[in-house]
Design an enzyme around this catalytic site. Structure first.
Site, PDB file in Angstrom:
ATOM      1  N   HIS A 442       0.815  -1.211   0.000  1.00 58.08           N
ATOM      2  CA  HIS A 442       0.000   0.000   0.000  1.00 58.08           C
ATOM      3  C   HIS A 442       0.853   1.267   0.000  1.00 58.08           C
ATOM      4  O   HIS A 442       0.334   2.371  -0.221  1.00 58.08           O
ATOM      5  CB  HIS A 442      -0.936   0.005   1.216  1.00 58.08           C
ATOM      6  CG  HIS A 442      -2.296   0.559   0.919  1.00 58.08           C
ATOM      7  ND1 HIS A 442      -2.485   1.712   0.185  1.00 58.08           N
ATOM      8  CD2 HIS A 442      -3.541   0.118   1.244  1.00 58.08           C
ATOM      9  CE1 HIS A 442      -3.779   1.965   0.086  1.00 58.08           C
ATOM     10  NE2 HIS A 442      -4.447   1.008   0.714  1.00 58.08           N
ATOM     11  N   ASP A 446      -2.210   2.544  -4.392  1.00 58.75           N
ATOM     12  CA  ASP A 446      -3.455   2.779  -3.668  1.00 58.75           C
ATOM     13  C   ASP A 446      -4.487   1.707  -4.025  1.00 58.75           C
ATOM     14  O   ASP A 446      -4.379   1.021  -5.053  1.00 58.75           O
ATOM     15  CB  ASP A 446      -4.019   4.157  -4.003  1.00 58.75           C
ATOM     16  CG  ASP A 446      -3.137   5.278  -3.480  1.00 58.75           C
ATOM     17  OD1 ASP A 446      -2.458   5.052  -2.455  1.00 58.75           O
ATOM     18  OD2 ASP A 446      -3.115   6.358  -4.096  1.00 58.75           O
TER      19      ASP A 446
END
Length: 471
Positions: A442, A446
């Site tokens: 992450h 995204d």
């Protein structure tokens, strides 16, 4: 006597140590240039290590299971030995220094060069006997070579042990230079379990031979019923080393350093399933020995997805303390895949997969998977991956929780492709479906981009003919 130290070489990609899996020579043996002396397990693979010297083995440094550092003395070899195993030392040092080296019969500029760290050359397939004089030599020439080395890689030896196959009975094998392969062992096991042939006619029956003594049965452990998976026995202790040690380090680093997230999508793979069969048949019609599988189509779809969403084919570089580092979007796609082997999990990768066609990816997938399982794969094929695809559906699993192969930023898993109820145009029908699941870093990607990647790859798998439109 001139003794030279053979130091454990770097077996690829800057590895620092290796574990001794098996010795192929003993102290006192006379060996040839490039003859395999041992199998060494590194963090990446099991490598057959050949000798850079010809001569007599003076000392083997270490026992099976020991860990040696790269650059440490591995074997000591007396190079003042001729082809018959006779020491050529003279009484004075000058004569000893001038003693002839074993020769291959080639001119000096044609002498074979050492192949350290990457398997044995063709010249090093056999082990010479020690010199015992003319009479003994004559007897040995007339007798079969009972102590000739049996050429088989460690995974093949383990398979033979598990199946109760005597490697000596099937040597030489069908592989290069007589190496025994997994197929040789499996065929021998199948022959053993096959029903007895019909009795020959009376005229064909020879005089009965003396019955051979029954082989001694293996000792049975108290309370043991059957061996576990890959010969494991409850209660035993397995040291963590070699490939398993590397797996431990990679998995711990991944869980500790990467804030991973995941997303998934269930897809209809019916068309992809049929396309794989059609392409395989078409390739065979054109004389190509390649099998296109649904998994290789998924891999090709993943490559196209990575070109559209490059943050999944990336690295986090320079992350230290309060320094956030940088996201490096990688130009090349070296597509890894998880391979289940007798030595544990391996992740070979297809170099420059973005330049490969579907047929080329299929062929490379089969080749790398086969070499990973039989132990012949080199360290270079197991390093440098940029993204991984995992087919845990091959084990019958519908879904999984893939762990990122640090320092990669993404791994795509696919579950079992089964026939399930599915709604098409408002009607309930039966279709072959599977679940795609992406785990991603992450920090680099995204959730929106990761979700779009899964949707894009899923669409390609549901309409696989679109994959063929991409060069």
């Amino acid at each position: 006597m001139t003794v030279k130290d053979f130091k454990l070489p770097d077996l690829g990609e800057g590895l620092e140590e290796g574990d001794i899996v098996a010795w192929h020579v003993a102290e006192g043996d006379v060996i040839e240039l490039n003859q395999t002396v041992a199998d060494i397990e590194t963090a990446k693979a099991v490598v057959a290590v050949p000798s850079p010297f010809a001569g007599r083995v003076v000392e083997l440094v270490g026992e099976v299971g020991d860990t040696l550092e790269v650059g440490s003395v591995f074997v000591r070899i007396d190079t003042d030995v001729d082809a018959g195993g006779v020491t050529t030392d003279a009484d004075d040092g000058d004569a000893a220094a001038a003693a002839p080296r074993p020769s291959s019969g080639l001119d000096a500029d044609e002498e074979p060069q050492p192949l350290v760290g990457y398997g044995q050359g063709k010249a090093g397939g056999t082990r010479r006997r020690r010199h015992r004089g003319a009479a003994a030599a004559a007897e040995q020439d007339a007798a079969p070579a009972e102590d000739a080395p049996i050429l088989a890689k460690p995974p093949v030896r383990k398979l033979a042990k598990d199946l109760g196959v005597d490697l000596a009975a099937i040597a030489p094998g069908s592989g290069p230079d007589g190496i025994i392969t997994r197929d040789d062992v499996q065929a021998a096991a199948d022959d053993t379990s096959a029903p007895e042939a019909a009795a020959p006619a009376a005229s064909e029956v020879a005089a009965p031979a003396a019955p051979e003594p029954a082989p001694a049965s293996a000792p049975v452990r108290p309370g043991e019923l059957t061996l576990g998976f890959r010969g494991r026995v409850p209660g035993e202790v397995e040291p963590i080393r070699g490939i398993r040690k590397r797996i431990v380090e990679k998995m711990e680093t991944s869980r500790r350093e990467i804030p991973a997230a995941s997303c998934s999508r269930e897809i209809d793979v019916s068309r992809m399933w049929d396309l794989a069969k059609d392409l395989t048949a078409g390739a065979q019609d054109q004389g190509l020995d390649v099998k296109v599988t649904p998994f290789s189509i998924v891999m090709r779809a993943a490559v196209l997805g990575l070109r559209r969403f490059p943050t999944l084919n990336a690295r986090i570089v320079g992350r230290q303390g309060d320094e956030p580092g940088e996201i490096h979007l990688l130009e090349h796609i070296h597509l890894g895949f998880a391979a289940d082997t007798d030595h544990g999990l391996m992740v070979p990768n297809i170099k420059d997969a973005h330049t490969r066609s579907l047929v080329e990816i299929s062929a490379e997938l089969a080749d790398l998977a086969g070499r990973a399982r039989d132990g012949s794969i080199g360290p270079g094929a197991l390093t440098g991956g940029t993204f991984t695809v995992n087919n845990y559906g091959a084990f019958g699993n519908d879904d999984g929780d893939p762990i990122l192969n640090h320092p990669e930023c993404g791994i795509l898993g696919i579950g079992a492709m089964r026939e399930r109820p599915w709604v098409v145009d408002g009607e309930l029908t039966i279709r072959r479906t599977a679940t795609l699941r992406l785990a991603f870093d992450h920090r680099a990607c995204d959730g929106g981009e990761a979700g779009r990647f899964v949707t894009y790859v899923g669409d390609l798998c549901e309409q696989p003919s679109r994959i063929l439109l991409h060069a």
